[in-house]
Design an enzyme around this catalytic site. Structure first.
Site, PDB file in Angstrom:
ATOM      1  N   ALA A  81       0.840  -1.203   0.000  1.00  0.00           N
ATOM      2  CA  ALA A  81       0.000   0.000   0.000  1.00  0.00           C
ATOM      3  C   ALA A  81       0.872   1.249   0.000  1.00  0.00           C
ATOM      4  O   ALA A  81       1.981   1.246   0.550  1.00  0.00           O
ATOM      5  CB  ALA A  81      -0.920   0.003   1.225  1.00  0.00           C
ATOM      6  N   ASP A  82       0.385   2.272  -0.652  1.00  0.00           N
ATOM      7  CA  ASP A  82       1.081   3.564  -0.638  1.00  0.00           C
ATOM      8  C   ASP A  82       0.035   4.671  -0.614  1.00  0.00           C
ATOM      9  O   ASP A  82      -0.898   4.665  -1.420  1.00  0.00           O
ATOM     10  CB  ASP A  82       1.972   3.719  -1.875  1.00  0.00           C
ATOM     11  N   THR A  83       0.175   5.596   0.332  1.00  0.00           N
ATOM     12  CA  THR A  83      -0.829   6.652   0.518  1.00  0.00           C
ATOM     13  C   THR A  83      -0.238   8.023   0.216  1.00  0.00           C
ATOM     14  O   THR A  83       0.847   8.352   0.700  1.00  0.00           O
ATOM     15  CB  THR A  83      -1.359   6.623   1.969  1.00  0.00           C
TER      16      THR A  83
END
Lengths: 207, 207
Positions: free
Chosen positions: B85-87
């Site tokens: 995941a990357d935000t």
């Protein structure tokens, strides 16, 4: 917004007129300085007497806040504001409270899925002015919630966790119930039980 | 949705390819069974090469997930899925990352207030099938955020708390930054760093 609020309070106390562990946790988590004085107000209002559900939540919040404010007015507590709050879940004009049994929880979750519902918190603040007079500020905050489609397997598994039993609407967004919520529109903390941004905004405006 | 997911996993492991304490906390809080294997993927992608910001987040998530999946593929770990995941925080097409100084944090908060911005998480799941082949599922989740009007006093007080420094967009909705957020539209947990409903939905669909 906490720093400016604390400066304006100047050491006078904020009283939370609620025993709700979730409201307490929200404030504790951000190191908000407050004390709990549980209200003795009895929540026995007749829901059918209110033309809109939010008026019922505000009236409950008002009852809780004033009971505490009047009780501590002449006490030794040096306080500036009492916070009263009441949170309800509403769909199609029907108010959903805490389910008392797993069967009720199952029914509520089946009713709430498949379309949006709202969470409404009535918020009433009683300020004690420098001349000891009291001043009421009341408002309400609404958040819209959309669940995912919930299969019987998902509902059954959630009901078995027993998490729904003490939650209005039979779910807790801050716990396992968070997996069920596809989208919200509004303040997240309002769904947990206390509209944090609105509370801070009203405090900044009125302190 | 946790019960059905755990049943379908049948004891095989879920691997979180992220060292983010906030992602870990979201999953731990609901007793999601997982293990952390931090990715060695270097986040050095050139943002300007992506026509849309979400593609940058998905590509980072993909890099993190595949690096771990390939590394543990032939290990002794009996795993079923790796989560990457990357935000990112986006306003007017500009990607806001973590501010490195208080001055940068002040600037970011001033830029983000007064209009809506979005938080986008790229989510990539690598499933290991029964025949040991790997299968990629990728998606992204967007949440819209509206801040209150933030006075210099409010911004200054928040920056002084040092909370903004290690947060994309210079705020943390799950902490003191929650007081600044007037309204969100979408998944709250996506703003914290992991779109919980989307993750559970994709797991249920693909397990």
């Amino acid at each position: 917004m906490l720093g400016p609020i604390v400066r304006r309070l100047g050491g006078r106390k904020v009283i939370l007129a609620s025993e709700s562990p979730r409201r307490r946790e929200i404030l504790q988590h951000i190191n908000f300085p407050f004390e709990v004085v549980p209200s003795k107000f009895e929540e026995t209002l007749d829901k059918s007497q209110f033309p809109e559900p939010y008026l019922y939540a505000v009236e409950n919040a008002k009852g809780k806040a004033w009971e505490v404010a009047k009780r501590i007015k002449d006490s030794e507590i040096v306080w500036r504001v009492v916070i009263g709050a009441d949170t309800i879940v509403v769909r199609d004009g029907i108010i959903y409270e805490k389910p008392k049994t797993q069967e009720k929880a199952r029914e509520m979750l089946r009713n709430l899925q498949g379309a949006a519902h709202t969470v409404v918190t009535g918020l009433v603040l009683i300020f004690q002015n420098d001349d000891q007079t009291l001043r009421e500020v009341k408002c309400h905050e609404t958040t819209h919630i959309e669940f995912s489609d919930l299969s019987d397997e998902i509902i059954e598994s959630y009901v078995e966790s027993n998490e729904p039993l003490d939650k209005a609407g039979a779910y807790g967004i801050q716990d396992l119930g968070g997996t069920l919520v596809k989208s919200i529109t509004g303040d997240y903390y309002n769904v947990v039980g206390l509209p944090l941004n609105r509370l801070c905004t009203e405090l900044l405006k009125n302190l």
